[in-house]
Design an enzyme around this catalytic site. Structure first.
Site, short mmCIF file in Angstrom:
data_model
loop_
_atom_site.label_atom_id
_atom_site.label_comp_id
_atom_site.label_asym_id
_atom_site.label_seq_id
_atom_site.Cartn_x
_atom_site.Cartn_y
_atom_site.Cartn_z
N CYS A 120 0.84 -1.20 0.00
CA CYS A 120 0.00 0.00 0.00
C CYS A 120 0.88 1.25 0.00
O CYS A 120 1.90 1.30 0.69
CB CYS A 120 -0.90 -0.01 1.23
SG CYS A 120 -2.06 1.36 1.33
N HIS A 162 -9.68 -4.25 -0.39
CA HIS A 162 -8.57 -3.42 0.10
C HIS A 162 -8.92 -1.94 0.03
O HIS A 162 -8.71 -1.19 1.00
CB HIS A 162 -7.32 -3.72 -0.74
CG HIS A 162 -6.11 -2.92 -0.37
ND1 HIS A 162 -4.99 -3.47 0.20
CD2 HIS A 162 -5.83 -1.58 -0.50
CE1 HIS A 162 -4.08 -2.53 0.41
NE2 HIS A 162 -4.57 -1.37 -0.01
N GLU A 163 -9.47 -1.51 -1.11
CA GLU A 163 -9.78 -0.08 -1.27
C GLU A 163 -10.94 0.35 -0.39
O GLU A 163 -10.93 1.45 0.18
CB GLU A 163 -10.07 0.23 -2.74
CG GLU A 163 -8.92 -0.02 -3.70
CD GLU A 163 -7.61 0.59 -3.26
OE1 GLU A 163 -7.63 1.67 -2.62
OE2 GLU A 163 -6.55 0.00 -3.53
N HIS A 166 -9.99 1.26 3.11
CA HIS A 166 -9.50 2.63 3.31
C HIS A 166 -10.64 3.59 3.64
O HIS A 166 -10.45 4.56 4.40
CB HIS A 166 -8.78 3.13 2.05
CG HIS A 166 -7.38 2.63 1.92
ND1 HIS A 166 -6.42 2.83 2.88
CD2 HIS A 166 -6.77 1.94 0.91
CE1 HIS A 166 -5.27 2.29 2.49
NE2 HIS A 166 -5.46 1.74 1.30
#
Length: 202
Positions: A120, A162-163, A166
């Site tokens: 990342c 994963h995104e 965030h």
């Protein structure tokens, strides 16, 4: 840093690898703001900045707005059919062209997970194994407010998870035991040795 249109692009919000917090910008560790439609001119400007930041990177699967200090539910990503990428991620199945999603979410399909190494821009020079759902149902909106939904499997499902993490103030290292965290150099060396062993066997 400036792009070809002389628009100043923000730097990444990065975390201290020991504390997994940022002393400079809390955006990366808080829940991002859900956007309303129609999007405001400020929202559209932020989307443009995120896209330009994404476009300047090489080998970038995706970015989320909080990574550049914009606390809004916006992500951009792409997964293409690529033989080299498949060497690193054998579960590469589904693909998607460059896509911008607003207010994305997902639900797992089943309980099966696959462990793979992630990296990342917000956690510099660190990687570690993360177990993600193999298959998900996603829901989001495009910039015009049109609903987007579908099913993603394999590496594409991993990128989406994963995104979206965030947007909820999470980073991949939240799921990794400290003893399993390694530098990118250590990871590349490990992969190199593994591939050499595979070549010997074949």
């Amino acid at each position: 840093m400036k792009n070809e249109n002389n628009i100043s692009l923000p730097q990444y919000v990065t975390l201290n690898i020991q504390t997994l917090n940022s002393s400079e910008d809390k955006t990366i560790r808080i829940k991002a703001k859900t956007l309303n439609f129609p999007l405001s001119s400020e929202d559209l400007r932020d989307i443009s900045i995120l896209e330009k930041k994404y476009d300047q990177e090489e080998n970038c699967a995706g970015l989320a707005a909080p990574q550049i200090g914009i606390s809004k539910c916006i992500i951009i990503f792409a997964v293409h059919e690529d033989a080299e990428l498949k060497k690193w991620h054998p579960d590469l199945k589904d693909t998607m062209p460059k896509t911008i999603w607003i207010n994305p979410s997902y639900k797992p399909i089943g309980i099966d997970k696959h462990e793979d190494y992630e990296g990342c821009f917000s956690v510099e020079n660190a990687t570690g194994p993360v177990a993600r759902f193999k298959k998900i149902h996603y829901h989001a909106y495009d910039i015009n407010g049109n609903q987007i939904q579908g099913i993603a499997e394999g590496f594409l499902a991993r990128v989406i998870q994963h995104e979206i993490d965030h947007l909820n103030g999470k980073v991949f290292l939240d799921y990794v035991a400290p003893k399993k965290i390694m530098t990118k150099e250590e990871y590349l060396e490990m992969r190199k040795k593994a591939m050499e062993q595979e070549n010997i066997k074949s």
